[in-house]
Design an enzyme around this catalytic site. Sequence first.
Site, short mmCIF file in Angstrom:
data_model
loop_
_atom_site.label_atom_id
_atom_site.label_comp_id
_atom_site.label_asym_id
_atom_site.label_seq_id
_atom_site.Cartn_x
_atom_site.Cartn_y
_atom_site.Cartn_z
CD GLU A 1 10.34 6.80 2.78
OE1 GLU A 1 10.34 5.79 3.47
OE2 GLU A 1 10.25 6.79 1.55
CG ASP B 1 5.72 6.99 4.16
OD1 ASP B 1 6.36 6.10 3.60
OD2 ASP B 1 5.06 7.84 3.53
P1 TTP Z 1 5.06 6.92 -1.13
O1 TTP Z 1 5.34 7.36 0.27
O2 TTP Z 1 5.71 5.67 -1.62
O3 TTP Z 1 3.51 6.72 -1.29
P2 TTP Z 1 2.24 7.70 -1.24
O4 TTP Z 1 2.58 9.06 -0.76
O5 TTP Z 1 1.63 7.61 -2.59
O6 TTP Z 1 1.20 7.06 -0.25
P3 TTP Z 1 1.25 5.97 0.88
O7 TTP Z 1 2.62 6.02 1.49
O8 TTP Z 1 0.18 6.40 1.83
O9 TTP Z 1 0.96 4.66 0.22
O10 TTP Z 1 5.48 8.07 -2.14
C1 TTP Z 1 5.62 9.42 -1.80
C2 TTP Z 1 5.31 10.29 -3.02
O11 TTP Z 1 6.24 9.97 -4.07
C3 TTP Z 1 3.93 10.05 -3.58
O12 TTP Z 1 2.94 10.86 -2.97
C4 TTP Z 1 4.12 10.32 -5.03
C5 TTP Z 1 5.58 10.00 -5.32
N1 TTP Z 1 5.70 8.71 -6.04
C6 TTP Z 1 5.82 8.72 -7.42
O13 TTP Z 1 5.91 9.79 -8.04
N2 TTP Z 1 5.85 7.53 -8.09
C7 TTP Z 1 5.80 6.32 -7.45
O14 TTP Z 1 5.83 5.25 -8.09
C8 TTP Z 1 5.68 6.32 -6.01
C9 TTP Z 1 5.59 5.01 -5.24
C10 TTP Z 1 5.63 7.53 -5.36
#
Ligand code: TTP
Length: 392
Positions: free
Chosen positions: A113, A18
């Site tokens: 991921e 991820d």
């Molecule tokens: P995630 O992999 O859930 O999270 P993240 O990249 O923000 O960071 P980390 O895993 O290190 O905590 O989400 C992947 C992408 O999806 C994220 O960069 C932005 C998008 N996203 C949204 O648009 N809204 C959301 O509520 C979430 C959780 C993610």
Amino acid sequence: MYGEPNTSDKERVIFHVDLDAFYVEAERQNDPSLLGKPVVIGGIGPRGVVATASYEARKFGVHSAMPTAVARRLCPQAIYMGGNHGLYRGVSKKFINILREYSPNVVPVSVDEAYLDMTGTERLYVEPFDAADLIRKAVRDELGLPASIGIGPSKLVAKVSTEHAKPDGIFQVRQQEAESFFAPQPVRNLPGIGPKASETLAKLQISTLGQLAAAPVGLLRRALGPNHADYVQRRARGIDNAPLKERVKAKSISAETTFETDVSRRSELEKSLRKLSERVGMRLRKSGQRAKSASIKLRYGDFSTITRQRTLAAPGDGGQLIYDTAHALLVTAMRQRGEAIRLLGVSITGLGEQAAQLSLLDLNQMSDSDTSEALDTIRERFGNKAISRGSV
Ligand code: TTP
């Protein structure tokens, strides 16, 4: 690293890879001046919602799904940016291609991921940990992005391990350790337990996975339904035998809400419609796809239900684009039948990887994040100098 270094022969070795703060790190590759600074990406308008925050901004309490207005109060010094989903999709494809060099069985689950079956690769890498290290280095060298990797005997354990690997690390849990590793964690950490299920469980005084694993099964069956209860309880013990295979991509994404009391005020319905449009839009963008049409579902006080569908102005993934179409459908439906509404739903269909087809006319009507994406598409097609914001 958690536990003993040896992996038993029978155990599968699954990686969950991820990317960390994906949108932010992708933007930083384009603009190094963002490095080391608090950065927040998402809807930057008055009703916008945070998509992701850099780890520097998270220290101030900013997180995904928070209204951007709240984030601005918590961390006014952060740099706020609308998303650039064309960029993220491109980076995502490269990321998955890198992973395919390390395993023949790679299953992407969203833009940032994927699961990898690494069973049997010990012969190549000695320890799964070494393989994970190589993958992280490759992603860092080729894309400049930090990745975290959870290693486990199943998708479930690998996924939960990733949260402990973040940011920028590796965390491994073996089957024999899984139950005790899960036990102290809050029920929300179990993939599949959302806010509703955790509320139901809280009423039963169940807040940790250990309590969930030990709860009388009859109690759980009454609370969660007979099939779901057994499934959830097995998973709470860290047991997951699901094979690693590509899920058939959903043909549609939907979200709906049932009001506590029936609603007829247009402004209230619009507020819900906007939330629902943003929610399905976010899920769509995370899946790396675009939609062709949107529909709404209305259930009235007498339980009669209608759905109305319309093609989007152009295939897209912006919350505003979905909202505009859903809103036009709502206005027409309310004109035809002005009764109070019990349930409101939004869904998007015709999902796929089709390119956005946009004219300059569409650009004028779009939200900031939609516009960035559109600009991106035009740049991809005609080169970087073809267009700038000022010329729109
Ligand atoms: P995630 O992999 O859930 O999270 P993240 O990249 O923000 O960071 P980390 O895993 O290190 O905590 O989400 C992947 C992408 O999806 C994220 O960069 C932005 C998008 N996203 C949204 O648009 N809204 C959301 O509520 C979430 C959780 C993610």
